[in-house]
Design an enzyme around this catalytic site. Structure first.
Site, mmCIF file in Angstrom:
data_model
loop_
_atom_site.group_PDB
_atom_site.id
_atom_site.type_symbol
_atom_site.label_atom_id
_atom_site.label_comp_id
_atom_site.label_asym_id
_atom_site.label_seq_id
_atom_site.Cartn_x
_atom_site.Cartn_y
_atom_site.Cartn_z
ATOM 1 C CE1 TYR A 68 -4.108 -1.448 -0.360
ATOM 2 C CE2 TYR A 68 -3.241 -3.134 0.963
ATOM 3 C CZ TYR A 68 -4.169 -2.742 0.118
ATOM 4 O OH TYR A 68 -5.204 -3.788 -0.342
ATOM 5 C CB ALA A 101 -16.681 5.756 -17.786
ATOM 6 C CG ASN A 147 -13.613 3.502 -7.574
ATOM 7 O OD1 ASN A 147 -13.814 2.304 -7.670
ATOM 8 N ND2 ASN A 147 -14.095 3.984 -8.534
ATOM 9 C CB CYS A 188 -5.387 3.002 15.726
ATOM 10 S SG CYS A 188 -4.676 1.770 16.922
ATOM 11 C CG HIS A 213 -15.019 -1.583 -0.904
ATOM 12 N ND1 HIS A 213 -14.997 -1.991 -2.351
ATOM 13 C CD2 HIS A 213 -16.000 -2.239 -0.336
ATOM 14 C CE1 HIS A 213 -15.800 -2.900 -2.452
ATOM 15 N NE2 HIS A 213 -16.527 -3.145 -1.299
ATOM 16 N N GLY A 271 -19.063 1.094 -14.137
ATOM 17 C CA GLY A 271 -17.730 0.837 -14.132
ATOM 18 C C GLY A 271 -17.591 -0.245 -13.027
#
Ligand code: APR
Length: 244
Positions: free
Chosen positions: A59, A227, A97, A122, A114, A181
């Site tokens: 990440y 899109a 997204n 934390c 999400h 999408g």
């Protein structure tokens, strides 16, 4: 305007396809993120407990490449912001997204089911805060001082999506449900269209996607293409003529 005269709400579910033309890869298309990276290694709650460093490195790297690419909203994000501004009733974007391109385009009512890029949480005290800093297994929570418990504030496989109560309320009062999408492969988002069909038999459902999805038969109307090419004219159409 008196509350009774507000037109029915519009709920818009968006997925990775809406941000593709802004330069963010989708997950399951050819060359998509999960065709290159094993999601079991980096995007599950088990992966976090197994190897925090591997998950956090992934990440950290993804966030850095996002920032370096200077990604900006495209015409589809902008069209949805215009829909919210110009439609007389409620317009809610429910996005899978983690990017914040809807907000950057000017949309105000955006639910990130999400989670969101640029936020950290934390695992111990649950505090959420904005941060773009790299995380490591030695990072310390500024609130409770726990070590190695800070993680991106996103939802991994094996975790419950966020804001579901609010999302189902939005779905149950909408007159139009639009999916843009998204492949319709990840639940519960993939089940939203069926939920609307069952609970709101008079609501209209529309799929805008590059290509037909497995959920195709649950939508009354289908518009296929990139899109940026299909969302702006669709928004213009419903603002001018309504959606029937
Ligand atoms: N315009 C419109 N649609 C597009 C475009 C485009 N330019 N490019 C691709 N698409 C479509 C693809 O045809 C596909 O149906 O977008 C969809 C993207 O599907 P996925 O990659 O599966 O993305 P998404 O549905 O958002 O995934 C859901 O999976 O891994 C998780 O948490 C992640 O939120 C994500 C969830």
């Amino acid at each position: 305007m008196h509350q009774d005269f507000l037109p029915p709400g519009i709920a818009v579910l968006t997925g990775a396809g809406i941000s593709k033309e802004s330069g963010i890869d989708t997950f399951r298309d050819e060359g998509g993120l999960w065709t290159r990276v094993d999601l079991e290694e980096v995007a599950t709650i088990d992966a976090w407990f197994r190897d925090k460093k591997k998950v956090l490195d992934f990440y950290n790297e993804t966030r850095r490449s996002f920032r370096a690419a200077h990604i900006t909203p495209n015409e589809a994000h902008e069209a949805l912001a215009r829909l919210e501004r110009e439609y007389g009733g409620e317009v809610t974007i429910i996005t899978q997204n983690i990017d914040t391109l809807h907000e950057a385009a000017g949309s105000r009512k955006v639910i990130h089911m999400h989670g969101r890029d640029g936020e950290v949480r934390c695992m111990v005290c649950k505090t959420e805060f904005a941060s773009d800093a790299d995380l490591t297994p030695d990072s310390v929570c500024p609130n409770c001082q726990a070590v190695g418990e800070l993680r991106p504030n996103i939802v991994w496989f094996g975790e419950m999506p966020m804001h579901l109560d609010e999302i189902y309320e939005v779905l149950e009062r909408c007159g139009l449900f639009i999916a843009i999408g998204t492949s319709g492969e990840v639940y519960p988002a993939a089940g939203f269209v069926l939920h609307v069909r069952r609970r709101q038999p008079r609501a209209r459902t529309v799929e805008l996607n590059l290509e037909p999805t497995d959920n195709k038969t649950l939508f009354h109307e289908h518009i296929y293409g990139p899109a940026t090419e299909i969302v702006p004219p669709y928004v213009t159409r419903i603002l001018r003529q309504g959606w029937r």
